[in-house]
Write an enzyme that holds these catalytic residues in place. Structure first.
Site, PDB file in Angstrom:
ATOM      1  N   SER A 167      -2.885  -6.349  -1.401  1.00 17.02           N
ATOM      2  CA  SER A 167      -1.699  -5.761  -0.788  1.00 17.02           C
ATOM      3  C   SER A 167      -2.057  -4.484  -0.054  1.00 17.02           C
ATOM      4  O   SER A 167      -2.862  -3.694  -0.533  1.00 17.02           O
ATOM      5  CB  SER A 167      -0.634  -5.464  -1.843  1.00 17.02           C
ATOM      6  OG  SER A 167       0.503  -4.880  -1.249  1.00 17.02           O
ATOM      7  N   ASP A 172      -2.702   4.248  -1.857  1.00 16.03           N
ATOM      8  CA  ASP A 172      -1.714   5.314  -2.016  1.00 16.03           C
ATOM      9  C   ASP A 172      -1.142   5.290  -3.441  1.00 16.03           C
ATOM     10  O   ASP A 172      -0.296   4.461  -3.762  1.00 16.03           O
ATOM     11  CB  ASP A 172      -0.582   5.117  -1.000  1.00 16.03           C
ATOM     12  CG  ASP A 172       0.486   6.193  -1.105  1.00 16.03           C
ATOM     13  OD1 ASP A 172       0.267   7.178  -1.844  1.00 16.03           O
ATOM     14  OD2 ASP A 172       1.536   6.053  -0.437  1.00 16.03           O
ATOM     15  N   PRO A 173      -1.588   6.199  -4.304  1.00 17.88           N
ATOM     16  CA  PRO A 173      -1.089   6.221  -5.689  1.00 17.88           C
ATOM     17  C   PRO A 173       0.392   6.542  -5.787  1.00 17.88           C
ATOM     18  O   PRO A 173       1.033   6.245  -6.802  1.00 17.88           O
ATOM     19  CB  PRO A 173      -1.946   7.297  -6.364  1.00 17.88           C
ATOM     20  CG  PRO A 173      -2.420   8.162  -5.245  1.00 17.88           C
ATOM     21  CD  PRO A 173      -2.588   7.262  -4.061  1.00 17.88           C
ATOM     22  N   ASP A 174       0.967   7.162  -4.740  1.00 16.47           N
ATOM     23  CA  ASP A 174       2.372   7.553  -4.760  1.00 16.47           C
ATOM     24  C   ASP A 174       3.282   6.515  -4.103  1.00 16.47           C
ATOM     25  O   ASP A 174       4.487   6.763  -3.941  1.00 16.47           O
ATOM     26  CB  ASP A 174       2.554   8.899  -4.045  1.00 16.47           C
ATOM     27  CG  ASP A 174       1.817  10.031  -4.755  1.00 16.47           C
ATOM     28  OD1 ASP A 174       1.808  10.022  -5.999  1.00 16.47           O
ATOM     29  OD2 ASP A 174       1.248  10.892  -4.061  1.00 16.47           O
ATOM     30  N   HIS A 175       2.732   5.368  -3.724  1.00 13.83           N
ATOM     31  CA  HIS A 175       3.550   4.317  -3.105  1.00 13.83           C
ATOM     32  C   HIS A 175       4.664   3.909  -4.066  1.00 13.83           C
ATOM     33  O   HIS A 175       4.453   3.791  -5.278  1.00 13.83           O
ATOM     34  CB  HIS A 175       2.668   3.112  -2.775  1.00 13.83           C
ATOM     35  CG  HIS A 175       3.295   2.151  -1.815  1.00 13.83           C
ATOM     36  ND1 HIS A 175       4.333   1.316  -2.173  1.00 13.83           N
ATOM     37  CD2 HIS A 175       3.028   1.884  -0.508  1.00 13.83           C
ATOM     38  CE1 HIS A 175       4.673   0.568  -1.145  1.00 13.83           C
ATOM     39  NE2 HIS A 175       3.908   0.897  -0.115  1.00 13.83           N
ATOM     40  N   LYS A 196      -4.199  -3.617  -8.333  1.00 14.76           N
ATOM     41  CA  LYS A 196      -4.753  -4.485  -7.290  1.00 14.76           C
ATOM     42  C   LYS A 196      -6.006  -3.842  -6.678  1.00 14.76           C
ATOM     43  O   LYS A 196      -6.993  -4.530  -6.391  1.00 14.76           O
ATOM     44  CB  LYS A 196      -3.710  -4.749  -6.200  1.00 14.76           C
ATOM     45  CG  LYS A 196      -2.614  -5.743  -6.597  1.00 14.76           C
ATOM     46  CD  LYS A 196      -1.643  -5.961  -5.451  1.00 14.76           C
ATOM     47  CE  LYS A 196      -0.547  -6.949  -5.828  1.00 14.76           C
ATOM     48  NZ  LYS A 196      -1.068  -8.320  -5.993  1.00 14.76           N
TER      49      LYS A 196
END
Length: 301
Positions: A167, A172-175, A196
């Site tokens: 995906s 981006d850990p803050d997605h 993922k």
């Protein structure tokens, strides 16, 4: 550890391809696409007998001999692969944790629809809905532990190619998708994009030839209607349009079995309405052009 619903065939085609998660919305399209390709024998791996029978019923060319039943989270015995998997050339991994809506959060959202419409807003703000994962099917187990087992299986069987459907946004850990499944205090199952990404890293370091396909928002549109756009490192997250049809992703998976088969490739993909009068290029043409351009520019693919 698995139930094979049919007997082995006596002869094996040149290229046998295992599609995992073949009963899912994207996995089924990948499986059906490969069934249309004469030089490929596609084999499905699904989680339950119910999924297997549904796939066989709804896929014209799918028979009992084409399906393995196995829960990749806790039923995949890598050291003892089942009889019938010998000679599989490639694997396309389409397994993914799937969130479901919490009914407790759905009721207030439905009650607010008339108010939202009266104020000219969207009927439902989906970001206010709460989601959860079924027991034993959270992202850590499905998207990391399960995919780790599949990658190990590919190594055990000496597969020549692994295609992983991941995906976009996994850097981006803050997605906001990483919050799906979590409680307001941050506890609970979630971080689907982070898990993922960890699976991607396992594949990258596996020594296998791979193509990692990281689509944007998946839609149920028809393939070949829009131009397929490829890039890397989540640059397409800045695009106004971030979606792509599942069927276009399926075509990219099929193309990856031929284009750059001996290479290691990682790409993001979305689609856009064409500005020109010519028909959109095929997935195979787009993928070949992407690999060629990256290699010509001495950029990693």
């Amino acid at each position: 550890w698995t139930l094979h619903l049919g007997s082995n065939v006596d002869t094996q085609p040149i290229n046998r391809v295992l599609v995992t998660g073949a009963a899912g919305r994207t996995g089924r399209l990948v499986y059906e696409k490969l069934k249309q390709m004469d030089h490929i024998e596609s084999i499905a791996l699904v989680r339950s007998e119910r999924s297997a029978r549904s796939l066989i019923k709804n896929c014209e060319k799918c028979g009992l001999e084409d399906v393995f039943v196995c829960d990749v989270v806790d039923g995949l015995d890598v050291e003892n692969p089942p009889e019938g998997m010998e000679g599989i050339d490639s694997m396309i991994i389409c397994t993914s944790a799937v969130p479901i809506i919490s009914k407790r959060s759905l009721i207030p959202a439905l009650l607010k629809i008339p108010i939202n419409l009266a104020r000219g807003k969207k009927a439902v703000d989906f970001r206010l809905l709460r989601f959860k994962f079924k027991q034993g099917q959270c992202p850590e187990k499905v998207d990391f532990i399960g995919q780790k087992a599949q990658i190990e299986l590919a190594k055990k069987l000496g597969m020549k190619k692994v295609v992983l459907v991941s995906s976009m946004g996994s850097n981006d850990p803050d997605h906001f998708l990483n919050k799906v499944g979590k409680n307001p205090d941050g506890s609970g199952d979630g971080d689907i994009l982070l898990w993922k990404r960890k699976a991607e890293e396992l594949l990258i370091n596996s020594g296998l030839s791979y193509t990692i396909i990281r689509p944007g928002i998946l839609t149920d549109g028809q393939p070949g209607i829009k131009d397929i756009i490829l890039d890397v490192d989540d640059k397409l997250m800045e695009s106004k349009e971030k979606s792509i049809a599942r069927a276009d992703v399926a075509n990219l998976c099929a193309a990856a079995l031929k284009v750059g088969k001996e290479k290691t490739v990682s790409l993001d993909c979305i689609s856009r309405v064409s500005n020109g009068s010519s028909l959109p290029k095929s997935a195979e043409e787009v993928l070949q052009g992407f690999i060629t351009e990256r290699e010509t520019s001495n950029k990693s693919v």
